[in-house]
Scaffold this active site. Sequence first.
Site, PDB file in Angstrom:
ATOM      1  N   ASN A  82      72.222 -67.112  36.525  1.00  0.00           N
ATOM      2  CA  ASN A  82      73.149 -66.915  35.431  1.00  0.00           C
ATOM      3  C   ASN A  82      72.468 -66.089  34.352  1.00  0.00           C
ATOM      4  OD1 ASN A  82      71.575 -69.143  33.919  1.00  0.00           O
ATOM      5  ND2 ASN A  82      72.455 -70.276  35.626  1.00  0.00           N
ATOM      6  N   SER A 107      80.165 -72.070  35.532  1.00  0.00           N
ATOM      7  CA  SER A 107      79.395 -72.759  36.571  1.00  0.00           C
ATOM      8  C   SER A 107      80.013 -72.603  37.958  1.00  0.00           C
ATOM      9  CB  SER A 107      79.326 -74.257  36.221  1.00  0.00           C
ATOM     10  OG  SER A 107      78.520 -74.948  37.146  1.00  0.00           O
ATOM     11  N   GLY A 108      79.174 -72.278  38.940  1.00  0.00           N
ATOM     12  CA  GLY A 108      79.591 -72.340  40.336  1.00  0.00           C
ATOM     13  C   GLY A 108      80.627 -71.327  40.775  1.00  0.00           C
ATOM     14  N   SER A 111      77.925 -72.521  32.748  1.00  0.00           N
ATOM     15  CA  SER A 111      76.810 -72.750  33.670  1.00  0.00           C
ATOM     16  C   SER A 111      76.132 -74.095  33.407  1.00  0.00           C
ATOM     17  CB  SER A 111      75.785 -71.633  33.486  1.00  0.00           C
ATOM     18  OG  SER A 111      74.562 -71.995  34.079  1.00  0.00           O
ATOM     19  N   SER A 112      75.727 -74.785  34.469  1.00  0.00           N
ATOM     20  CA  SER A 112      75.036 -76.065  34.292  1.00  0.00           C
ATOM     21  C   SER A 112      73.693 -75.875  33.575  1.00  0.00           C
ATOM     22  CB  SER A 112      74.828 -76.746  35.643  1.00  0.00           C
ATOM     23  OG  SER A 112      74.109 -75.898  36.507  1.00  0.00           O
ATOM     24  N   ASP A 113      73.206 -74.641  33.487  1.00  0.00           N
ATOM     25  CA  ASP A 113      71.952 -74.381  32.782  1.00  0.00           C
ATOM     26  C   ASP A 113      72.170 -73.982  31.322  1.00  0.00           C
ATOM     27  OD1 ASP A 113      70.197 -74.821  35.014  1.00  0.00           O
ATOM     28  OD2 ASP A 113      70.874 -72.916  35.836  1.00  0.00           O
ATOM     29  N   HIS A 121      68.504 -66.508  34.259  1.00  0.00           N
ATOM     30  CA  HIS A 121      67.849 -67.403  35.215  1.00  0.00           C
ATOM     31  C   HIS A 121      68.242 -66.898  36.592  1.00  0.00           C
ATOM     32  CE1 HIS A 121      66.504 -70.724  37.503  1.00  0.00           C
ATOM     33  NE2 HIS A 121      67.670 -71.325  37.617  1.00  0.00           N
ATOM     34  N   HIS A 143      67.294 -66.701  41.016  1.00  0.00           N
ATOM     35  CA  HIS A 143      66.647 -67.416  42.117  1.00  0.00           C
ATOM     36  C   HIS A 143      65.909 -66.401  42.982  1.00  0.00           C
ATOM     37  CE1 HIS A 143      68.329 -71.641  42.042  1.00  0.00           C
ATOM     38  NE2 HIS A 143      68.968 -71.069  41.062  1.00  0.00           N
ATOM     39  N   ASP A 148      52.346 -53.001  32.182  1.00  0.00           N
ATOM     40  CA  ASP A 148      53.406 -52.208  31.547  1.00  0.00           C
ATOM     41  C   ASP A 148      54.446 -53.120  30.902  1.00  0.00           C
ATOM     42  OD1 ASP A 148      52.488 -49.647  32.150  1.00  0.00           O
ATOM     43  OD2 ASP A 148      53.563 -49.542  34.046  1.00  0.00           O
ATOM     44  N   HIS A 186      60.838 -74.897  40.171  1.00  0.00           N
ATOM     45  CA  HIS A 186      62.239 -74.547  39.976  1.00  0.00           C
ATOM     46  C   HIS A 186      62.439 -73.042  40.204  1.00  0.00           C
ATOM     47  CE1 HIS A 186      66.077 -75.364  37.414  1.00  0.00           C
ATOM     48  NE2 HIS A 186      66.227 -74.301  38.144  1.00  0.00           N
ATOM     49  N   TYR A 198      55.487 -43.897  25.709  1.00  0.00           N
ATOM     50  CA  TYR A 198      56.294 -43.861  26.927  1.00  0.00           C
ATOM     51  C   TYR A 198      57.763 -43.736  26.524  1.00  0.00           C
ATOM     52  CZ  TYR A 198      58.292 -45.213  31.412  1.00  0.00           C
ATOM     53  OH  TYR A 198      58.997 -45.235  32.582  1.00  0.00           O
TER      54      TYR A 198
END
Lengths: 232, 232, 232, 232
Positions: A30, A46-47, A75-77, A96, A98, A121, A170, A228
């Site tokens: 998410n 969420s989901g 989101s559950s987070d 977040h 995975h 960098d 996690h 840069y």
Amino acid sequence: MADFRKLKETAWACNMELDQRGVVLYTFGNASAADPSQGVFAIKPSGVPYADLEPQDMVVVDFTGQVVEGRLAPSSDTATHAVLYRSFEGIGGVVHTHSTYATAWAQAERAIPVLGTTHADFLPTEVPCTRVLDETAVRGDYETATGELIVERFRDLSPLQVPMVLVARHGPFAWGRTGPEAVYHGVMLEELARLAWLTMALEPGTGPLASWLVEKHFQRKHGPDAYYGQKK
Amino acid sequence: MADFRKLKETAWACNMELDQRGVVLYTFGNASAADPSQGVFAIKPSGVPYADLEPQDMVVVDFTGQVVEGRLAPSSDTATHAVLYRSFEGIGGVVHTHSTYATAWAQAERAIPVLGTTHADFLPTEVPCTRVLDETAVRGDYETATGELIVERFRDLSPLQVPMVLVARHGPFAWGRTGPEAVYHGVMLEELARLAWLTMALEPGTGPLASWLVEKHFQRKHGPDAYYGQKK
Amino acid sequence: MADFRKLKETAWACNMELDQRGVVLYTFGNASAADPSQGVFAIKPSGVPYADLEPQDMVVVDFTGQVVEGRLAPSSDTATHAVLYRSFEGIGGVVHTHSTYATAWAQAERAIPVLGTTHADFLPTEVPCTRVLDETAVRGDYETATGELIVERFRDLSPLQVPMVLVARHGPFAWGRTGPEAVYHGVMLEELARLAWLTMALEPGTGPLASWLVEKHFQRKHGPDAYYGQKK
Amino acid sequence: MADFRKLKETAWACNMELDQRGVVLYTFGNASAADPSQGVFAIKPSGVPYADLEPQDMVVVDFTGQVVEGRLAPSSDTATHAVLYRSFEGIGGVVHTHSTYATAWAQAERAIPVLGTTHADFLPTEVPCTRVLDETAVRGDYETATGELIVERFRDLSPLQVPMVLVARHGPFAWGRTGPEAVYHGVMLEELARLAWLTMALEPGTGPLASWLVEKHFQRKHGPDAYYGQKK
């Protein structure tokens, strides 16, 4: 009444880029984008699979984690994002993912060492890894505790200099001054994780990059005399 | 006369998603979707490339493995699917893939340990691995014996809680309440296998995830007070 | 005058599939398709990128390696293909790829052991690896010597049962009854190489698959009572 | 006034191919193409994403690194390219990628050994790796020093025979007679790095390829009697 349309579009675009860059699978992961002046952020519901997401599905939440606008559950987070927005001054986006290699380092409970200039960098230190959350915290308000665990790990680190972390067992979180910058850091974290994984497999004894190269590469992109990119 | 059109379309869509998700190659692998009320399932025909599959090519078979409708020979693994439908109450879909990392764990005859929360989001135990089938069983009704081997491994496990298995030296099977859920589990099994493979290569001594994190992540998605996703 | 249009189209399609399946890069690799009744085969021209190939670019060569038709120089590996067509009765297609995992096994001078049923679905033995060609042979007619090296390795093997080989320090060759079957074997060889590589990295002591499983899987696809696929 | 349109188009196409071949990410990496007769080269502007690049964005620079034409700042690695054009007679293109496996070898400070004929098809030696640049050089004119570090490593090597290098802890550089050839070498370097990585993981003791095979493969593509490809 506040108009969150633009904020939701930004958050939606950030979530879609996570999917396009291959750092999430199905409904995993998410991204959120904040408007600190209004004290709110928009986050993925969420989901919901990425392919089905629309900008209007984003949920607007305040920095205590309370829903301000939106018909779906966030989101559950969400509570983890809220802790980061409350605690890390100057950030405007959190992701977040995975992503595979970063999650492998997190599962091994290992920080990602600075092994080369590509890493320097982006940040001048290892990508830190938190401790494993204890049983009491997990059984309590778990997602808030996850945010506080990250903040604890940053007691002696600058979140704007080190815009990424591994939560032990996690997976990765990243942030930035804006939502798109948070996505950028989340994607680069996966690349740094992959480079370090391949290097350690080839030569397990590889030590950290010399301090002068860390400093040079970090400063040429992020220091006061950064050269840069294009002048703005 | 029963109309299996919808069931065949579901099974076809499941097979096509196996191909799109990259967990099968050429004619390998197979998915089936069941209608337990009629005691039948629709399955991929044997040895047909995914690109050539049409919904009407699906073969309808009863739970003893006898063809009920279809002009093509069903998958050579049909008897294995039939055993699972007969033995695992509540499942409505089965998939067998040849996904690479899961097959590597199966070839190594090793269960996939719970190393992180991504795994615990799906199942609260390791992904079990069967023993190797003995010579007598292999020379007899091999595909039925493969199904029975899986059932034997689940003597003390709940197939609805642990919706996936590795058949030693062969490869992964997964199932779910529906065909699409079985596909989802089959794809996630590959991701869990890959994450665990990368973690063990990085840190061979990585032990299992703390029990409280296993419980938390499994329950927040699957427990009575699950709060992941949208209320239905 | 013979009309080789169809043969050239088959050879062209085989080469294009090598490219689509990701087992070659730039101008690397080559596929040929033979018409044994005419004693000729059509092969990729040397050093032409796959994106630029047209069916009429294929070069028709006889089994001694002499060009019969074509305005371009044939693949530099043409003499190797010719030796295989002369020596392996019943084959109608040959491919040489530079696929990554198979080449890694070849560079390590190691045969690919039978570690699982996926391998046994294709061949009942390890994928053999030749010895390294000696200096005299390399300085002589190198490509013919490479073919003879493969033939030497097959002194006690059936090329129709074992349709693939690793040339030590060089890379994989595969063949089949037809051009498309040779491509299929070449692509599967890469998958078997990858599965075995991942398995050995996970569990270095993994021994070979039990003989009864080798036999069962090979026979159910290739034996007189084969029951995989559709009756023809 | 000189017309650099064609040179800029070539340089632009080279940069776009780096992106299409997957050897760069976001704004990383850069390719340049030179016109030695005019003593200039065109290079990617600094920090611009590949998706946004247009031919007219390329910056034309002379061999001392001074901008001759262009409204954007040139790549921060421009001085490194300039040193290579000044020092390596006969080259007309330079690329710097962040490709994953090559960078892993560079981070491990290890040259890539010649393990198979695929490598020898491109160069007759290992892919050399420089030493790590010392503190004084890094704090001075860093990018020029990086170029001089490469030149120092090539004191006893021919840059036209060995068209690639790893800069220790940093990453790969490659070059060629033209811009497109430099890109080709940069992409192949990643493939050689990946093949060698996989080989060493499988068989850590793998020694170098026999000298006669190195010589044969290099000469059949690059020697005076080369017979790979089409006569020109």
